[in-house]
Write an enzyme that holds these catalytic residues in place. Structure first.
Site, PDB file in Angstrom:
ATOM      1  N   ASP A  45       0.902  -1.801  -0.002  1.00 31.11           N
ATOM      2  CA  ASP A  45       0.348   0.019   0.184  1.00 31.11           C
ATOM      3  C   ASP A  45       0.736   0.921   0.356  1.00 31.11           C
ATOM      4  OD1 ASP A  45       0.800   0.162   2.727  1.00 31.11           O
ATOM      5  OD2 ASP A  45      -1.243   0.173   3.109  1.00 31.11           O
ATOM      6  N   SER A  46       2.304   0.935  -0.130  1.00 30.72           N
ATOM      7  CA  SER A  46       3.011   1.717  -0.067  1.00 30.72           C
ATOM      8  C   SER A  46       3.044   3.148  -1.591  1.00 30.72           C
ATOM      9  CB  SER A  46       4.108   2.572  -0.372  1.00 30.72           C
ATOM     10  OG  SER A  46       4.989   0.689  -1.214  1.00 30.72           O
ATOM     11  N   GLU A 184       9.732  -3.238  10.617  1.00 30.69           N
ATOM     12  CA  GLU A 184      10.555  -2.054   9.655  1.00 30.69           C
ATOM     13  C   GLU A 184      10.866  -1.232  10.857  1.00 30.69           C
ATOM     14  OE1 GLU A 184       6.970  -0.566   7.095  1.00 30.69           O
ATOM     15  OE2 GLU A 184       8.292   1.129   6.821  1.00 30.69           O
TER      16      GLU A 184
HETATM   17  O1  KIV Z   1       3.536  -0.701   1.643  1.00 31.53           O
HETATM   18  C1  KIV Z   1       4.788  -1.614   1.458  1.00 31.53           C
HETATM   19  O2  KIV Z   1       5.454  -1.405   0.343  1.00 31.53           O
HETATM   20  C2  KIV Z   1       5.275  -2.305   2.382  1.00 31.53           C
HETATM   21  C3  KIV Z   1       6.858  -2.454   2.672  1.00 31.53           C
HETATM   22  C4  KIV Z   1       7.172  -1.254   2.741  1.00 31.53           C
HETATM   23  C5  KIV Z   1       7.440  -3.337   3.777  1.00 31.53           C
HETATM   24  O3  KIV Z   1       4.634  -2.787   3.706  1.00 31.53           O
END
Ligand code: KIV
Length: 266
Positions: A45-46, A184
């Site tokens: 969701d990044s 994280e």
């Molecule tokens: O949404 C994402 O990209 C993530 C990673 C940073 C682990 O959760």
């Protein structure tokens, strides 16, 4: 390879080799990741931040995650794909969470879902999803969907009480049936302790070299955002310079009439 136990082996540590995970949100990059034989793709969701330009991951919807996961799957038909369940798609009720995780699995043909946190409700959800056949990746430490509670991107687990809580959560997630746990922004010594204490692979981002694997946001690895330099990030390309340079070259050639040349004309 889409066998969860082959990609994320349970049991004996250290693993024979580290696990590589990268985020991806579209067909073209997914094709490249599969060609590079990256172990697993995370449709994270990044995407809310790097694709949509949002301030956090919170606004991302389930439909948007499904849209991007479908595109990634078309580009990487053989790669193990994990899709993030976005904010409020699994926190409201167990029933709601199962429906939403089910939609992701049914509609995207991905292989697993990722959820954030280690509370009792999350553990109950992990157990339930495992029982109905949905592999779950856990995610603890700095969990971006709770960014407003953390008050920013701060390293987690520095104080003894916090580190004990994270160790407990990792063990609980592993015992509840999560096939892997993302750590994280936690100190390397804590990530090492967690990694050697649980039977499933840990995947680190900002957690030092001792985890069983690493994950990065693809656009960060490619150096596309020249203003983003957290300590944990290594950029493997000057993507900003390379892409900007290509666009400027194109603009110049269009303006001067150099492009298209005879070789580009029918
Ligand atoms: O949404 C994402 O990209 C993530 C990673 C940073 C682990 O959760």
């Amino acid at each position: 390879m889409r066998d969860v136990h082959k990609v994320f082996p349970r049991g004996n540590k250290p693993l024979p080799r580290k696990i590589s995970v990268l985020t991806c949100y579209d067909f073209t990059f997914a094709k490249l990741l599969e060609e590079a034989e990256v172990d697993s793709i995370l449709v994270g969701d990044s995407l809310g931040m790097v694709v949509q330009g949002q301030r956090s991951t919170l606004p991302v919807t389930l439909d948007e995650m499904i849209y991007h996961a479908k595109a990634a799957r078309r580009g990487a038909p053989k790669t193990f794909i994990v899709t993030d369940l976005p904010f409020l798609s699994y926190q409201v009720s167990l029933e709601d969470a199962i429906q939403n995780a089910g939609r992701v699995m049914k509609e995207t043909d991905c292989d697993a879902v990722k959820i954030e946190g280690g509370s009792d409700e999350i553990l109950e959800l992990v157990r339930k999803l495992e029982r109905i056949g949905v592999p779950v990746m856990g995610h603890i430490g700095l969990t971006p969907q709770s960014i407003n509670v953390f008050g920013g991107h701060k390293v987690q687990g520095k104080a003894d009480q916090e580190s004990a809580k994270l160790l407990r959560e990792a063990k609980d997630l592993s015992n509840a049936g999560a096939f892997s746990v993302v750590l994280e922004l936690v100190p390397a010594h804590l990530a090492n302790e967690i990694t050697s204490s649980i039977h499933v692979p840990t995947i680190g981002i900002g957690a030092g070299p001792g985890t069983d694997g690493q994950v990065l946001v693809l656009y960060d690895l490619l150096g596309l955002n020249k203003d983003f330099h957290p300590k944990f990030l290594k950029t493997f390309l000057d993507g900003h310079g390379a892409v900007l340079g290509a666009i400027q070259k194109y603009k110049g050639e269009v303006e001067s009439g150099t492009y298209p040349g005879p070789e580009n004309s029918y």
